[in-house]
Motif scaffolding. Sequence first.
Motif, PDB file in Angstrom:
ATOM      1  N   HIS A 164       0.824  -1.206   0.000  1.00 43.16           N
ATOM      2  CA  HIS A 164       0.000   0.000   0.000  1.00 43.16           C
ATOM      3  C   HIS A 164       0.863   1.263   0.000  1.00 43.16           C
ATOM      4  N   LYS A 165       1.952   1.249   0.759  1.00 42.04           N
ATOM      5  CA  LYS A 165       2.817   2.431   0.793  1.00 42.04           C
ATOM      6  C   LYS A 165       3.371   2.727  -0.600  1.00 42.04           C
ATOM      7  N   GLY A 166       3.778   1.672  -1.318  1.00 43.36           N
ATOM      8  CA  GLY A 166       4.241   1.866  -2.689  1.00 43.36           C
ATOM      9  C   GLY A 166       3.125   2.354  -3.593  1.00 43.36           C
ATOM     10  N   GLY A 167       1.920   1.811  -3.398  1.00 44.01           N
ATOM     11  CA  GLY A 167       0.785   2.227  -4.200  1.00 44.01           C
ATOM     12  C   GLY A 167       0.394   3.668  -3.941  1.00 44.01           C
ATOM     13  N   VAL A 168       0.424   4.090  -2.683  1.00 43.85           N
ATOM     14  CA  VAL A 168       0.096   5.473  -2.327  1.00 43.85           C
ATOM     15  C   VAL A 168       1.076   6.431  -2.992  1.00 43.85           C
ATOM     16  N   HIS A 169       2.351   6.091  -2.965  1.00 41.25           N
ATOM     17  CA  HIS A 169       3.360   6.948  -3.588  1.00 41.25           C
ATOM     18  C   HIS A 169       3.089   7.111  -5.083  1.00 41.25           C
ATOM     19  N   LEU A 186      -9.686   8.956  -9.371  1.00 39.31           N
ATOM     20  CA  LEU A 186      -9.469   7.584  -8.933  1.00 39.31           C
ATOM     21  C   LEU A 186      -8.184   7.487  -8.117  1.00 39.31           C
ATOM     22  N   ALA A 187      -7.109   8.134  -8.583  1.00 38.84           N
ATOM     23  CA  ALA A 187      -5.834   8.104  -7.864  1.00 38.84           C
ATOM     24  C   ALA A 187      -5.970   8.729  -6.483  1.00 38.84           C
ATOM     25  N   ARG A 188      -6.718   9.830  -6.399  1.00 39.76           N
ATOM     26  CA  ARG A 188      -6.918  10.463  -5.094  1.00 39.76           C
ATOM     27  C   ARG A 188      -7.689   9.534  -4.158  1.00 39.76           C
ATOM     28  N   MET A 190      -7.592   6.300  -4.273  1.00 38.98           N
ATOM     29  CA  MET A 190      -6.655   5.249  -3.875  1.00 38.98           C
ATOM     30  C   MET A 190      -5.806   5.709  -2.703  1.00 38.98           C
ATOM     31  N   VAL A 191      -5.326   6.943  -2.761  1.00 27.71           N
ATOM     32  CA  VAL A 191      -4.499   7.465  -1.669  1.00 27.71           C
ATOM     33  C   VAL A 191      -5.281   7.433  -0.360  1.00 27.71           C
ATOM     34  N   GLU A 192      -6.487   7.958  -0.391  1.00 25.49           N
ATOM     35  CA  GLU A 192      -7.287   8.026   0.828  1.00 25.49           C
ATOM     36  C   GLU A 192      -7.630   6.629   1.350  1.00 25.49           C
ATOM     37  N   GLY A 193      -8.062   5.749   0.453  1.00 25.38           N
ATOM     38  CA  GLY A 193      -8.448   4.409   0.873  1.00 25.38           C
ATOM     39  C   GLY A 193      -7.291   3.594   1.408  1.00 25.38           C
ATOM     40  N   GLN A 194      -6.154   3.654   0.722  1.00 24.43           N
ATOM     41  CA  GLN A 194      -5.029   2.832   1.147  1.00 24.43           C
ATOM     42  C   GLN A 194      -4.359   3.385   2.396  1.00 24.43           C
ATOM     43  N   GLU A 195      -4.358   4.705   2.576  1.00 23.23           N
ATOM     44  CA  GLU A 195      -3.818   5.246   3.822  1.00 23.23           C
ATOM     45  C   GLU A 195      -4.680   4.819   5.009  1.00 23.23           C
ATOM     46  N   SER A 196      -5.996   4.765   4.824  1.00 24.03           N
ATOM     47  CA  SER A 196      -6.878   4.287   5.890  1.00 24.03           C
ATOM     48  C   SER A 196      -6.603   2.820   6.201  1.00 24.03           C
ATOM     49  N   GLU A 197      -6.384   2.024   5.156  1.00 25.93           N
ATOM     50  CA  GLU A 197      -6.105   0.607   5.368  1.00 25.93           C
ATOM     51  C   GLU A 197      -4.742   0.392   6.003  1.00 25.93           C
ATOM     52  N   ILE A 198      -3.768   1.238   5.707  1.00 24.49           N
ATOM     53  CA  ILE A 198      -2.467   1.143   6.364  1.00 24.49           C
ATOM     54  C   ILE A 198      -2.629   1.337   7.865  1.00 24.49           C
TER      55      ILE A 198
END
Length: 214
Positions: A164-169, A186-188, A190-198
């Motif tokens: 997820h950290k790589g995906g967020v970057h 969509l990219a934005r 992804m950032v929000e969703g994956q940071e929450s999951e992290i």
Amino acid sequence: MHQRAVRVRQAGLIAGAAATALIAAGAITYAMAGDEGSSDAVPSAGSADAGFARDMAVHHQQAVEMSYVVRDRTDDEEVRRLAYDIAQTQANQRGMLLGWLDLWELPKVSADPPMTWMGMADAASGEDGALMPGMATNTEMRRLGSLSGERAEVFYLQLMTDHHKGGVHMAQACVRACEVGAEKRLARGMVEGQESEIALMAEMLEARGAAGRP
């Protein structure tokens, strides 16, 4: 009490992801008509839009694979629900990214190294299957498939946190550089969703007496 809080938070994330998927499913129908960036020009093969679509599709595919592996290696319902949510969300997003490439009549593979569009062509060597930062190696994927129970849960959560950290970057780079409005949105997301999951995965690791990898 802690486990209940994790479950409640996880349920909220799953509901949010489901809503995001419903919105995203319609986004491809107006991929060129966003209110950010260019509204009518088809991206070039070397653009950030095309590069992000190609690279994130590959990145997402491994997350889907990891998630289905761990679902078969544990009976823990929290981990299984998280893995299922990640697999479904990222499979849907991957379909959108590949669909955009079809819409733009652009190739789904490139001779350029991954992340060239970000100016990071040398960020990952591809050694042992890790094509981009955050991706698990072939050895790590085999190890995940050999574990079971809590050991599988912990290793999956560690791998997916890095993933997820790589995906967020990468998604943050698209937010800055992509031109197609729907793709930037969509990219934005992804950032929000994956940071929450992290953050959620950090709590799940702590509940298991573990932490993310350094």
